[in-house]
Write a protein that holds these residues in place. Structure first.
Motif, PDB file in Angstrom:
ATOM      1  N   VAL A 214       1.213  -1.206  -0.069  1.00  0.00           N
ATOM      2  CA  VAL A 214       0.087  -0.091  -0.588  1.00  0.00           C
ATOM      3  C   VAL A 214       0.743   1.704   0.211  1.00  0.00           C
ATOM      4  O   VAL A 214       0.343   1.891  -0.405  1.00  0.00           O
ATOM      5  CB  VAL A 214      -1.137   0.124   1.030  1.00  0.00           C
ATOM      6  N   ALA A 215       1.857   1.360   0.557  1.00  0.00           N
ATOM      7  CA  ALA A 215       2.950   2.449   1.005  1.00  0.00           C
ATOM      8  C   ALA A 215       3.321   2.596  -0.327  1.00  0.00           C
ATOM      9  O   ALA A 215       3.380   4.316  -0.941  1.00  0.00           O
ATOM     10  CB  ALA A 215       3.260   2.317   1.788  1.00  0.00           C
ATOM     11  N   GLU A 216       3.592   1.508  -1.849  1.00  0.00           N
ATOM     12  CA  GLU A 216       4.651   1.695  -2.295  1.00  0.00           C
ATOM     13  C   GLU A 216       4.025   2.221  -3.378  1.00  0.00           C
ATOM     14  O   GLU A 216       4.305   2.600  -4.604  1.00  0.00           O
ATOM     15  CB  GLU A 216       4.983   0.223  -2.962  1.00  0.00           C
ATOM     16  N   THR A 217       2.975   1.498  -3.454  1.00  0.00           N
ATOM     17  CA  THR A 217       1.480   2.017  -4.251  1.00  0.00           C
ATOM     18  C   THR A 217       1.059   3.932  -4.077  1.00  0.00           C
ATOM     19  O   THR A 217       1.176   4.583  -5.080  1.00  0.00           O
ATOM     20  CB  THR A 217       0.262   1.281  -4.310  1.00  0.00           C
ATOM     21  N   LYS A 218       1.006   3.912  -2.605  1.00  0.00           N
ATOM     22  CA  LYS A 218       0.585   5.065  -2.296  1.00  0.00           C
ATOM     23  C   LYS A 218       1.694   6.348  -3.384  1.00  0.00           C
ATOM     24  O   LYS A 218       1.384   7.508  -3.797  1.00  0.00           O
ATOM     25  CB  LYS A 218      -0.475   5.658  -1.332  1.00  0.00           C
ATOM     26  N   SER A 219       3.039   6.296  -2.864  1.00  0.00           N
ATOM     27  CA  SER A 219       3.967   7.113  -2.904  1.00  0.00           C
ATOM     28  C   SER A 219       4.314   7.361  -4.367  1.00  0.00           C
ATOM     29  O   SER A 219       4.714   8.387  -5.286  1.00  0.00           O
ATOM     30  CB  SER A 219       5.035   6.429  -2.422  1.00  0.00           C
ATOM     31  N   ALA A 220       3.738   5.879  -5.660  1.00  0.00           N
ATOM     32  CA  ALA A 220       4.066   5.682  -6.748  1.00  0.00           C
ATOM     33  C   ALA A 220       3.034   7.389  -7.403  1.00  0.00           C
ATOM     34  O   ALA A 220       2.787   7.101  -8.844  1.00  0.00           O
ATOM     35  CB  ALA A 220       4.304   4.482  -7.318  1.00  0.00           C
ATOM     36  N   GLY A 221       1.934   7.564  -6.345  1.00  0.00           N
ATOM     37  CA  GLY A 221       0.463   8.281  -6.630  1.00  0.00           C
ATOM     38  C   GLY A 221       0.176   7.460  -7.446  1.00  0.00           C
ATOM     39  O   GLY A 221      -0.970   7.972  -8.408  1.00  0.00           O
ATOM     40  N   ARG A 222      -0.445   5.717  -7.395  1.00  0.00           N
ATOM     41  CA  ARG A 222      -1.319   5.392  -7.891  1.00  0.00           C
ATOM     42  C   ARG A 222      -2.577   5.214  -7.181  1.00  0.00           C
ATOM     43  O   ARG A 222      -2.115   5.381  -5.843  1.00  0.00           O
ATOM     44  CB  ARG A 222      -1.137   3.956  -8.167  1.00  0.00           C
ATOM     45  N   SER A 223      -3.451   5.175  -7.590  1.00  0.00           N
ATOM     46  CA  SER A 223      -4.460   4.216  -6.498  1.00  0.00           C
ATOM     47  C   SER A 223      -5.108   2.647  -6.614  1.00  0.00           C
ATOM     48  O   SER A 223      -6.403   2.300  -6.773  1.00  0.00           O
ATOM     49  CB  SER A 223      -5.725   5.021  -6.884  1.00  0.00           C
ATOM     50  N   LEU A 224      -4.030   2.208  -7.147  1.00  0.00           N
ATOM     51  CA  LEU A 224      -5.244   0.382  -8.336  1.00  0.00           C
ATOM     52  C   LEU A 224      -3.209  -0.435  -7.626  1.00  0.00           C
ATOM     53  O   LEU A 224      -2.433  -0.191  -7.908  1.00  0.00           O
ATOM     54  CB  LEU A 224      -5.080   0.384  -9.002  1.00  0.00           C
ATOM     55  N   LEU A 225      -3.604  -1.430  -6.752  1.00  0.00           N
ATOM     56  CA  LEU A 225      -2.903  -2.146  -5.905  1.00  0.00           C
ATOM     57  C   LEU A 225      -3.126  -3.165  -7.324  1.00  0.00           C
ATOM     58  O   LEU A 225      -3.931  -3.615  -7.780  1.00  0.00           O
ATOM     59  CB  LEU A 225      -3.677  -3.309  -5.272  1.00  0.00           C
ATOM     60  N   THR A 226      -1.717  -3.259  -7.794  1.00  0.00           N
ATOM     61  CA  THR A 226      -0.927  -3.952  -8.970  1.00  0.00           C
ATOM     62  C   THR A 226      -1.867  -5.919  -8.780  1.00  0.00           C
ATOM     63  O   THR A 226      -1.346  -6.562  -7.827  1.00  0.00           O
ATOM     64  CB  THR A 226      -0.062  -4.408  -9.050  1.00  0.00           C
ATOM     65  N   GLY A 227      -2.034  -6.634  -9.827  1.00  0.00           N
ATOM     66  CA  GLY A 227      -2.208  -7.819  -9.850  1.00  0.00           C
ATOM     67  C   GLY A 227      -1.265  -8.947  -9.385  1.00  0.00           C
ATOM     68  O   GLY A 227      -2.123  -9.624  -8.241  1.00  0.00           O
ATOM     69  N   ASP A 228      -0.385  -8.388  -9.486  1.00  0.00           N
ATOM     70  CA  ASP A 228       0.749  -9.600  -9.345  1.00  0.00           C
ATOM     71  C   ASP A 228       1.596  -9.510  -7.822  1.00  0.00           C
ATOM     72  O   ASP A 228       1.520 -10.575  -7.027  1.00  0.00           O
ATOM     73  CB  ASP A 228       1.569  -9.543 -10.246  1.00  0.00           C
TER      74      ASP A 228
END
Length: 891
Positions: free
Chosen positions: A379-393
């Protein structure tokens, strides 16, 4: 009408009509095509295939079944279940279509006062195979059904086979019309929710090949006899007769939901999402308890993985309903109380069942804790990258590696304001399932052409004489090579040989087959292996040492007497160790598998923790006390119910005949169902020496032991080893522990001193390394190989000291150490603060050279480390790092 009453009426109806009541088989049978028993006919397959003569012409059973192909759909609908009970009646060459239809119609429509189920004949519909005019005529004649309530359907619906080469045939299904409030008019072909299937009558007459008649391919032939196989769904009949809408509200399932309501404070029937979770708990609790009861333990492969998945879905569903308390133990209690009247072993074995499920819950709670931490990082990596979607992998990794359920990921992601790439996750799951399906297909053997064995079985079963004698006169009934009958075999050939009688034990019950010889005036044969076919035919794999053996010859089959002595000791020793295990640990420590050969035994048993040295010693002592007491060994033949009433233990997954062999050692102290060869008195086993105890899977432990002369030999080897060590150290045997402890302490101290000296030597070179730094576009680079064998901790310490010597200038330190003998290389990269300010991060520099040493690594901007498998690539890695700095330093 309660489910137990439905069960009772079914069995009584068919028993009155000449059927033998056969107990349910275990959910685990030795069948390469099945993970679990999934139909009532499975235990009767040898009779349908003609591999063995049936002991009765008519049979009836209530078979416990598990089907796991649609686990994901459980709870989403009210029709999918993993565990169910299949009531069936079977005819082996006796009655056929007319008899099956008559018997089913009578039970379904007879009034409840007369012992039937009392379904209204006016609400019964049937389907038949598309061209089965005979079945249509019989339904009209026997039941008086009008034409419009008999519907023809194609092979996908009304032809049955096992999905592999074997028996099959057209079928006729019985449906009950629940009424217009449940769906559309028009019968089962229009709406199978309103018209609910309750019974399938299979008219088993064909033998299918690789291609199924379900898809329009013709059968390859007819079965030797026409048979009947029917299956009535107990759960479906129950919810119709109990006036509820689905199986989850019936008397054997609803109590689990009621307990879940108590634990969670939520109510079933209020919220659709909650209802799905309640249904998952109710279904999986029954399946899980029944599987554990039949010897399955949670694991990461095959049956164990399915059980683990079921149990963890219960825990996850309960948590989503709002409880954080342990739940599996209490749900298991509810299932025991509900199902116990039909399956009393759930009560007698409940201590073990409870221990297995609670241990799995504890393990899963730890997994959830680990998975939550991984999820938080994602979650932290996703938010720091400015994304709102947790990847499928990432969702798949959480599911596959950490056992983190996708719906828990979805819910937790939503709480963090994130969505999940479900399409990507489903794609990866589909790929995994495809791989698993392909692997299962590769292992699926089906039931190929067994004609050669059927022909031999028609001449009668092999008479086993090995309980009474070691040598028997016999006649060669048949010779088989590569599945084909042959008339004779000559010197050097390896063939299969079937005798009319034999003293040679066929591998079964954990006991290896006997070694021995088969001789005639013209030939001598070495016995390599003995196996049973259809539990009736002894097939000897032999090598012709000399002469020629031919069908019809008279021979003498001889067991190697030394082999048999050791085999008897080992098998009786297995029983003794099992009884000692239960005496020490309690009755829930049940054997779940065994293997024995002359002088050696191993025993797997259900237990969730390692045994202490004291416990192992106690088990060994109890075993040897039983040997010293010279307990009598007695064999009793009884019916299976009689043996169970005697308290005889059965091995998980074994299939037993109606008459079973009970082996007693010391009366009730050890009483097990067993077909193996045994000593006459326990003293003949000789000493029992435990070699060790280990884990062979979650909830399963293994004991290994030597018995008899092998135990003496092992003790002799141990004594010689102790004497040799005592001689080298020049101390008496009894002083060895103290002297060895002293030597170990001195060795450890010496190792610590060597480590200190080595570290001091490495650090003494720090100044020289820093002084030798080269300038690469304004960055000081120290990149070199240290002596072979330097570990990661030492590399980090040296790199840190060198970095500190570089002062305030931009600097990169890269140190390597190879281990050529192991084919490995370690490396560390460190950067100074000034280098990091200039944009040089240690973790990002690693990829520039890692490929040269065949490895990878990573870390933080100030320090990174890794390893590789190509020590020869260290010079190339240094060149690559230098080139990377030339392209980035000072930019």
């Amino acid at each position: 009408m309660q489910t137990h009453e439905i069960r009772k009426r079914f069995l009584e109806h068919f028993e009155r009509n000449g059927h033998t009541v056969v107990p349910s088989a275990s959910l685990i049978l030795d069948d390469p095509n099945l993970l679990f028993v999934n139909a009532g006919m499975v235990q009767f397959k040898p009779y349908f295939l003609g591999e063995a003569p049936p002991p009765y012409k008519r049979a009836t059973s209530i078979q416990k079944c598990v089907r796991t192909g649609d686990i994901e759909n459980v709870g989403l609908t009210t029709r999918h279940n993993t565990f169910f009970q299949m009531a069936g009646n079977f005819s082996f060459g006796d009655y056929f279509k007319e008899g099956a239809i008559e018997l089913a119609w009578e039970l379904v429509t007879k009034s409840q006062d007369e012992g039937g189920y009392g379904f209204s004949p006016d609400r019964i519909w049937v389907t038949v195979y598309q061209d089965d005019d005979e079945a249509i005529a019989l339904w009209k004649k026997i039941a008086g059904l009008p034409e419009e309530r008999i519907q023809r359907r194609g092979g996908d619906d009304n032809y049955w086979d096992m999905g592999v080469p074997g028996p099959g045939g057209p079928c006729s299904e019985i449906y009950y019309d629940r009424g217009p409030e449940y769906g559309r008019d028009g019968g089962p072909v229009v709406d199978e929710d309103r018209y609910l299937e309750i019974w399938n009558l299979v008219f088993m007459q064909d033998e299918r090949g690789e291609l199924s008649p379900k898809k329009g391919h013709p059968p390859i032939g007819e079965l030797p006899t026409k048979n009947i196989d029917t299956g009535m769904g107990m759960e479906r009949v129950a919810y119709l007769l109990q006036g509820v809408d689905n199986v989850y509200e019936t008397d054997l399932v609803r109590p689990v939901i009621a307990r879940a309501e108590e634990l969670t404070g939520r109510r079933y029937g209020v919220n659709p999402e909650d209802d799905v979770r309640f249904r998952v708990i109710a279904d999986h609790a029954r399946s899980g308890v029944m599987l554990v009861g039949d010897g399955v333990t949670p694991g990461n492969e095959a049956r164990g993985y399915v059980l683990r998945r079921l149990l963890r879905r219960i825990v996850r569903s309960a948590r989503l309903l709002g409880t954080s308390e342990p739940v599996l133990g209490t749900f298991a209690e509810v299932v025991r109380d509900a199902m116990g009247p039909a399956y009393p072993e759930l009560a007698t074995d409940f201590e073990r069942i409870h221990r297995v499920v609670t241990a799995e819950e504890n393990t899963f709670l730890q997994t959830l804790s680990t998975g939550t931490r991984i999820f938080d990082v994602a979650v932290a990596e996703t938010k720091s990258a400015g994304r709102s979607l947790l990847t499928g992998d990432k969702a798949f990794q959480l599911h596959d590696t950490y056992g983190f359920p996708i719906d828990l990921t979805l819910e937790m992601a939503a709480e963090q304001g994130l969505a999940v790439d479900e399409d990507g996750f489903r794609k990866l799951m589909a790929e995994q399932r495809a791989r698993a399906k392909a692997d299962a297909a590769a292992r699926k053997t089906g039931h190929g052409d067994r004609t050669v064995y059927r022909e031999l079985l028609e001449q009668g079963a092999t008479e086993f004489t090995g309980y009474q004698e070691l040598a028997s006169e016999a006649t060669v009934r048949g010779l088989v090579r590569e599945g084909q009958r042959i008339r004779s075999a000559g010197e050097g050939e390896i063939v299969e040989l079937v005798l009319d009688r034999t003293p040679l034990y066929a591998e079964s019950g954990g006991q290896e087959s006997d070694a021995g010889t088969i001789t005639s005036p013209n030939a001598e044969l070495e016995v390599l292996d003995v196996q049973k076919v259809a539990r009736k035919l002894w097939v000897h794999q032999v090598r012709v040492r000399s002469g020629e053996i031919a069908e019809g010859q008279h021979v003498i089959a001889q067991v190697d007497p030394e082999w048999r002595v050791g085999a008897r000791q080992a098998h009786s020793g297995t029983h003794v160790v099992h009884a000692a295990l239960r005496e020490v640990l309690g009755p829930s420590a049940l054997q779940s598998g065994s293997y024995n050969k002359p002088g050696y035994l191993r025993l797997d048993f259900a237990w969730t923790s390692a045994l202490s040295a004291e416990t192992r010693s106690e088990i060994e002592e109890v075993s040897n006390l039983a040997v010293r007491r010279d307990l009598p060994v007695r064999v009793v033949h009884a019916s299976l119910p009689e043996a169970q009433r005697m308290g005889a233990l059965a091995l998980f997954g074994e299939t037993y005949d109606e008459t079973v062999r009970v082996v007693e050692i010391g009366g009730p102290w050890s009483r097990e169902l067993c077909g193996g060869t045994h000593v006459d008195h326990s003293s003949q086993i000789g000493p029992v020496m435990l070699l060790g105890e280990s884990s062979v899977g979650s909830g399963v432990r293994r004991l290994e032991a030597y018995v008899g002369i092998e135990a003496f030999r092992h003790l002799a080897r141990e004594r010689a080893l102790v004497q040799n060590i005592a001689g080298m150290l020049k101390v008496p045997n009894e002083e060895l522990p103290g002297r060895i402890e002293s030597l170990v302490e001195r060795l450890r101290a010496a190792e610590k001193e060597l480590e200190r000296l080595r570290a001091a030597q490495l650090l003494s070179n720090v100044g020289g390394l820093a002084d030798a730094a080269e300038d690469v576009r304004g960055t000081a680079l120290v990149a070199t190989a240290l002596p072979d064998g330097v570990g990661g901790n030492d590399l980090r310490q040296v790199a840190t000291e060198v970095r500190n010597r570089l002062g305030g200038r931009p600097g990169v330190v890269a140190l390597f150490s190879a281990d050529p003998a192991a084919g490995k290389v370690n490396f560390v990269v460190a950067t100074t603060p000034a280098a990091r300010e200039a944009g040089l991060a240690a973790g990002k520099l690693v990829p520039s050279f890692a490929a040269e040493v065949g490895g990878r690594g990573g870390g933080k901007p100030d320090m990174a480390q890794g390893g590789g498998t190509n020590p020869a690539g260290v010079p190339g890695a240094i060149v690559a790092l230098r080139a990377a700095l030339e392209g980035t330093a000072g930019a």
